[in-house]
Design an enzyme around this catalytic site. Structure first.
Site, PDB file in Angstrom:
ATOM      1  N   HIS A 144       0.851  -1.191   0.000  1.00 34.20           N
ATOM      2  CA  HIS A 144       0.000   0.000   0.000  1.00 34.20           C
ATOM      3  C   HIS A 144       0.890   1.245   0.000  1.00 34.20           C
ATOM      4  CE1 HIS A 144      -3.580   2.355   0.729  1.00 34.20           C
ATOM      5  NE2 HIS A 144      -2.891   3.048   1.605  1.00 34.20           N
ATOM      6  N   ASP A 175      -6.997  -2.447   3.794  1.00 33.08           N
ATOM      7  CA  ASP A 175      -5.649  -2.017   4.194  1.00 33.08           C
ATOM      8  C   ASP A 175      -5.478  -2.006   5.715  1.00 33.08           C
ATOM      9  OD1 ASP A 175      -5.163  -1.518   1.436  1.00 33.08           O
ATOM     10  OD2 ASP A 175      -6.065   0.455   1.611  1.00 33.08           O
ATOM     11  N   ASP A 206      -6.333  -8.809   5.759  1.00 33.39           N
ATOM     12  CA  ASP A 206      -7.494  -9.335   6.479  1.00 33.39           C
ATOM     13  C   ASP A 206      -8.740  -8.834   5.751  1.00 33.39           C
ATOM     14  OD1 ASP A 206      -7.872  -6.723   7.237  1.00 33.39           O
ATOM     15  OD2 ASP A 206      -7.312  -7.022   9.343  1.00 33.39           O
TER      16      ASP A 206
HETATM   17  C1  GRF Z   1       1.246   0.671  -6.100  1.00 37.42           C
HETATM   18  O1  GRF Z   1       1.522   2.015  -5.809  1.00 37.42           O
HETATM   19  C2  GRF Z   1       0.698  -0.053  -4.897  1.00 37.42           C
HETATM   20  O2  GRF Z   1       1.169   0.421  -3.697  1.00 37.42           O
HETATM   21  C3  GRF Z   1      -0.778   0.237  -5.014  1.00 37.42           C
HETATM   22  O3  GRF Z   1      -1.049   0.190  -6.396  1.00 37.42           O
HETATM   23  C4  GRF Z   1       0.121   0.543  -7.126  1.00 37.42           C
HETATM   24  C5  GRF Z   1       0.374  -0.556  -8.110  1.00 37.42           C
HETATM   25  O4  GRF Z   1       1.409  -0.248  -9.006  1.00 37.42           O
HETATM   26  N1  GRF Z   1      -1.538  -0.708  -4.220  1.00 37.42           N
HETATM   27  P1  GRF Z   1       2.002  -1.363  -9.984  1.00 37.42           P
HETATM   28  O5  GRF Z   1       0.840  -1.938 -10.790  1.00 37.42           O
HETATM   29  O6  GRF Z   1       2.680  -2.392  -9.161  1.00 37.42           O
HETATM   30  O7  GRF Z   1       2.936  -0.603 -10.874  1.00 37.42           O
END
Ligand code: GRF
Length: 198
Positions: free
Chosen positions: A116, A152, A148
């Site tokens: 995240h 997040d 979970d």
């Molecule tokens: C990332 O910034 C991740 O933290 C979020 O979605 C984005 C996905 O980027 N959950 P990618 O597809 O891995 O380039």
């Protein structure tokens, strides 16, 4: 599993898959003893599929029964059965935009990770880097956590800090957060694997 065995990973994503690529890179440079067995997406044509195909990795579209945002329980049940059949050790959510619920959580307890783009518990939900800019936060970052049933909310495994610069906008901050994500996710997967080997 023992620490000498290769971790069998399934990656789920909805977009470009740069975090999936960082897992591939860590496998290639020998820092992660793992194999990505399958890459799955809910978005037709998502670039993450091409990244997998380029490496000859099985890549598939998840049947979400035509729902735009929902992840129907029947779809999750079918996916849980498929991933169990493939002897997956760890599911890595990498930009996957649907909420995982009990069919997958029960089949893979403490075996689903998510990355995240914020220092959870701050800024859960979508476009977290934009929330940090709008909030005039001085620190941003990224978190890898166990998944979970909440959004997040699972146990935090690892975090990396990214300072918010005075001239940052949402885009520049997100770019710098992603640089850290690509270091953090493989390291967190390694740590989760070590826990599984205990
Ligand atoms: C990332 O910034 C991740 O933290 C979020 O979605 C984005 C996905 O980027 N959950 P990618 O597809 O891995 O380039």
């Amino acid at each position: 599993m023992t620490s000498s065995q290769k971790l069998r990973i399934a990656v789920l994503g909805s977009g470009s898959g740069s975090n999936c690529q960082s897992i591939f890179n860590a496998i290639d440079d020998g820092s992660l003893n793992a194999e990505v067995v399958i890459v799955l997406t809910d978005i037709k044509g998502a670039y993450i599929l091409e990244r997998a195909a380029n490496r000859g990795i099985r890549n598939e579209l998840i049947d979400c029964q035509g729902f735009k945002n929902k992840f129907p329980l029947e779809s999750q049940q079918a996916l849980a059965a498929q991933l169990t059949e493939l002897n997956i050790d760890l599911i890595c959510l990498a930009g996957f935009m649907r909420l995982v619920k009990h069919p997958l959580l029960n089949a893979f307890p403490n075996r689903i990770l998510n990355i995240h783009p914020a220092l959870l518990p701050a800024y859960p939900g979508i476009a977290a880097w934009k929330q940090a800019i709008d909030d005039k936060a001085s620190q941003a970052g990224c978190t890898v956590h166990y998944v979970d049933a909440g959004m997040d909310t699972g146990e935090i495994l690892m975090q990396a800090y990214v300072p918010v610069l005075s001239n940052d906008n949402a885009e520049s901050l997100h770019e710098r957060i992603q640089v850290q994500e690509h270091i953090l996710y493989p390291a967190a997967i390694k740590s989760a694997a070590a826990r599984l080997a205990l």
